[in-house]
Design a protein around this motif. Structure first.
Motif, PDB file in Angstrom:
ATOM      1  N   LEU A 142       0.838  -1.205   0.000  1.00 52.47           N
ATOM      2  CA  LEU A 142       0.000   0.000   0.000  1.00 52.47           C
ATOM      3  C   LEU A 142       0.873   1.255   0.000  1.00 52.47           C
ATOM      4  O   LEU A 142       0.571   2.239  -0.676  1.00 52.47           O
ATOM      5  CB  LEU A 142      -0.925  -0.005   1.225  1.00 52.47           C
ATOM      6  N   ALA A 143       1.974   1.178   0.757  1.00 49.88           N
ATOM      7  CA  ALA A 143       2.889   2.321   0.792  1.00 49.88           C
ATOM      8  C   ALA A 143       3.515   2.538  -0.588  1.00 49.88           C
ATOM      9  O   ALA A 143       3.627   3.669  -1.073  1.00 49.88           O
ATOM     10  CB  ALA A 143       3.967   2.080   1.844  1.00 49.88           C
ATOM     11  N   VAL A 144       3.892   1.446  -1.243  1.00 49.84           N
ATOM     12  CA  VAL A 144       4.484   1.553  -2.584  1.00 49.84           C
ATOM     13  C   VAL A 144       3.474   2.149  -3.558  1.00 49.84           C
ATOM     14  O   VAL A 144       3.792   3.057  -4.341  1.00 49.84           O
ATOM     15  CB  VAL A 144       4.969   0.168  -3.089  1.00 49.84           C
ATOM     16  N   LEU A 145       2.226   1.680  -3.461  1.00 50.36           N
ATOM     17  CA  LEU A 145       1.171   2.179  -4.355  1.00 50.36           C
ATOM     18  C   LEU A 145       0.975   3.682  -4.151  1.00 50.36           C
ATOM     19  O   LEU A 145       0.834   4.448  -5.110  1.00 50.36           O
ATOM     20  CB  LEU A 145      -0.139   1.428  -4.068  1.00 50.36           C
ATOM     21  N   ASN A 146       0.998   4.083  -2.898  1.00 49.52           N
ATOM     22  CA  ASN A 146       0.806   5.493  -2.569  1.00 49.52           C
ATOM     23  C   ASN A 146       1.909   6.357  -3.172  1.00 49.52           C
ATOM     24  O   ASN A 146       1.652   7.428  -3.718  1.00 49.52           O
ATOM     25  CB  ASN A 146       0.782   5.616  -1.039  1.00 49.52           C
ATOM     26  N   ARG A 147       3.152   5.868  -3.095  1.00 49.93           N
ATOM     27  CA  ARG A 147       4.276   6.654  -3.588  1.00 49.93           C
ATOM     28  C   ARG A 147       4.412   6.619  -5.100  1.00 49.93           C
ATOM     29  O   ARG A 147       4.865   7.578  -5.720  1.00 49.93           O
ATOM     30  CB  ARG A 147       5.585   6.125  -2.966  1.00 49.93           C
ATOM     31  N   GLN A 148       4.042   5.515  -5.716  1.00 55.06           N
ATOM     32  CA  GLN A 148       4.357   5.323  -7.130  1.00 55.06           C
ATOM     33  C   GLN A 148       3.202   5.593  -8.085  1.00 55.06           C
ATOM     34  O   GLN A 148       3.355   5.420  -9.286  1.00 55.06           O
ATOM     35  CB  GLN A 148       4.851   3.880  -7.365  1.00 55.06           C
ATOM     36  N   SER A 149       2.031   5.915  -7.560  1.00 53.09           N
ATOM     37  CA  SER A 149       0.905   6.138  -8.477  1.00 53.09           C
ATOM     38  C   SER A 149      -0.038   7.195  -7.919  1.00 53.09           C
ATOM     39  O   SER A 149       0.131   7.654  -6.790  1.00 53.09           O
ATOM     40  CB  SER A 149       0.149   4.830  -8.687  1.00 53.09           C
ATOM     41  N   ASP A 150      -1.056   7.523  -8.685  1.00 50.62           N
ATOM     42  CA  ASP A 150      -2.046   8.511  -8.222  1.00 50.62           C
ATOM     43  C   ASP A 150      -3.209   7.841  -7.504  1.00 50.62           C
ATOM     44  O   ASP A 150      -4.167   8.499  -7.111  1.00 50.62           O
ATOM     45  CB  ASP A 150      -2.641   9.281  -9.417  1.00 50.62           C
ATOM     46  N   VAL A 151      -3.171   6.525  -7.411  1.00 49.88           N
ATOM     47  CA  VAL A 151      -4.303   5.828  -6.796  1.00 49.88           C
ATOM     48  C   VAL A 151      -4.245   6.035  -5.286  1.00 49.88           C
ATOM     49  O   VAL A 151      -3.258   5.709  -4.645  1.00 49.88           O
ATOM     50  CB  VAL A 151      -4.225   4.309  -7.115  1.00 49.88           C
ATOM     51  N   LEU A 152      -5.331   6.588  -4.729  1.00 46.38           N
ATOM     52  CA  LEU A 152      -5.328   6.868  -3.299  1.00 46.38           C
ATOM     53  C   LEU A 152      -6.210   5.854  -2.565  1.00 46.38           C
ATOM     54  O   LEU A 152      -7.387   5.697  -2.902  1.00 46.38           O
ATOM     55  CB  LEU A 152      -5.856   8.281  -3.049  1.00 46.38           C
TER      56      LEU A 152
END
Ligand code: TYD
Ligand code: MG
Length: 452
Positions: free
Chosen positions: A332-342
């Motif tokens: 989830l942390a990676v997703l938060n940093r690497q994309s616009d998906v919140l």
């Protein structure tokens, strides 16, 4: 029998005191002292072979091939690493009611004609055992049964047999101790004595061990370091599927999984587990992704589901069943940093269908794809399977046995496989289209652009 010196050992810090008390005087743990008896002439677990001192050179030790016996239950053979090894001790544990006694009785039924087999039932009466045998359709077989829980009477008989099932180790009690069956001291004493006899008489012992409510204390954890093989039953109550996983195996692979289904007449092997895991999949629901995983020596397809729901809590919930919860946090942390998906404001629930627990870092891509699909409300394409590990920088890393995973997906009729770039192999004999991805942002894009 002569009673040895009695003392009390703390299960937390292992300090020994001569008197029992409610609190350990060394580490202050409550209710952790249990009785131990020191017998003066403990026989060694292995009788010494080699020179008079018991020391021999590694090059002189004979290493005949280990003799294995097929059990007649191929999924069990798989988790054992090819069959039973004479002289080995196997611990089979799992929650109550999951099917341990059923499997043990089925094993005894398969083996009794070929090797001398004894079923020790310390928990249930012989009548109860016969009722189970009736359900399994084996009540007319001449299987030797010993109903009782005295360790000494089991030890008297054990040398006459080549396979002994002990149901269960927590039910046994030794006359040397005064503590109740199931206590740490009793379990340890019984297991050590049985282990010693089994090693010296080349008898294979299948011990059933319960997982206690508290988790560990008098439970199988205590025994894991003593035995050769630890098998664990998994599966959820609602589903008929039962998985046996090897956690420790001195004679084979760990993390090998055998799949069974509990039916009205006992456990039945599931030869094609991937089909079984995917059989109830509904189409076009956001958050459902098929993962090609690898457990032990077998590729397996399973469905990973994620549901994201707007949270009313200040600290949204994250629940993960069947996958590593810590890994979910990291992704989830990676997703938060690497994309616009919140996803920060959502409660997140993740589940692997069928009750199987996946131990595989290659599950990262499927897990994240399911989350992205749910939050974007776009169904993940039904004909796509994926696998891959995700690094903290958002890169998608290769995993082991990529080719086997791709083949399994193709075998089951999936048309596209999403793979890490470094696992990309153009396999000529495979019909499925192989698509490579390199990063989390690319994965998000792919899910956005390829709805079902
Ligand atoms: P059991 O082997 O007694 O579990 P354990 O020894 O791990 O406690 O299995 C008990 C459950 O299995 C019980 O809920 C009934 C079910 N069962 C079947 O569904 N079919 C069968 O043929 C048998 C023997 C049991
Ligand atoms: Mg049982």
């Amino acid at each position: 029998m002569q009673r040895g010196k009695v003392s009390f050992r703390c299960s937390e810090c292992l300090s020994v005191s001569l008197q029992w008390s409610g609190q350990c005087s060394s580490c202050s743990a409550w209710n952790s002292l249990s009785e131990v008896v020191e017998t003066r002439h403990q026989a060694a677990i292995f009788s010494p072979k080699g020179g008079p001192s018991g020391i021999s050179k590694i090059c002189d030790i004979s290493h005949e091939n280990i003799q294995r016996r097929q059990t007649g239950i191929s999924e069990l053979d798989r988790v054992l690493g090819g069959g039973l090894v004479l002289g080995s001790v196997i611990l089979l544990s799992g929650d109550p009611g999951i099917g341990k006694s059923t499997l043990a009785l089925q094993l005894a039924a398969k083996q009794h004609e070929e090797i001398d087999t004894l079923y020790v039932t310390g928990e249930e009466s012989s009548q109860q055992l016969v009722l189970r045998a009736k359900r399994l359709g084996i009540s007319n077989l001449p299987i030797d049964v010993l109903a009782g829980n005295s360790l000494q009477s089991i030890l008297e008989h054990i040398s006459e047999y080549k396979l002994v099932v002990i149901d269960s180790i927590q039910a046994l009690s030794s006359g040397n101790l005064t503590s109740l069956p199931g206590s740490v001291a009793q379990v340890r004493e019984s297991a050590e004595a049985i282990l010693r006899y089994a090693k010296n008489s080349e008898c294979c012992v299948l011990m059933i061990g319960h997982v206690t409510k508290e988790g560990t204390l008098a439970g199988p954890k205590l025994l894991e370091h003593m035995v050769d093989t630890v098998l664990y039953f998994e599966g959820d109550d609602a589903s008929r599927l039962r998985m046996i996983r090897s956690y420790k195996n001195r004679f084979g692979n760990v993390n090998e999984v055998g799949v069974f289904a509990m039916t009205g007449s006992g456990l039945q092997e599931v030869g094609n587990p991937s089909e079984m895991f995917l059989s109830r999949r509904v189409s076009d629901v956001p958050g459902s992704v098929v993962l090609a995983t690898h457990q032990g020596t077998r590729p397996l397809l399973v469905e990973v589901q994620a549901l994201l729901d707007a949270s009313s809590l200040g600290n949204p919930r994250r629940l993960c069943v069947g996958l590593d919860a810590q890994r979910l946090m990291m992704l989830l942390a990676v997703l938060n940093r690497q994309s616009d998906v919140l996803v920060g404001a959502y409660d997140i629930f993740v589940n692997v269908v069928g009750g199987i627990r996946i131990v595989d870092s290659g599950a990262d891509v499927a897990l994240l794809a399911a989350i992205i699909s749910s939050v974007l409300d776009k169904p993940f394409p039904r004909d796509v399977v994926c696998f891959g590990e995700i690094g903290l920088g958002g890169e998608i890393r290769p995993v082991q046995r990529g080719e086997d995973r791709i083949r399994e997906a193709s075998k089951l009729g999936y048309e596209r496989v999403l793979v890490p770039k470094d696992n990309y192999t153009a396999l000529e004999t495979i019909e499925a289209q192989i698509i490579d991805i390199v990063s989390v942002s690319e994965l998000v894009q792919w899910v956005e652009q390829n709805p079902s």
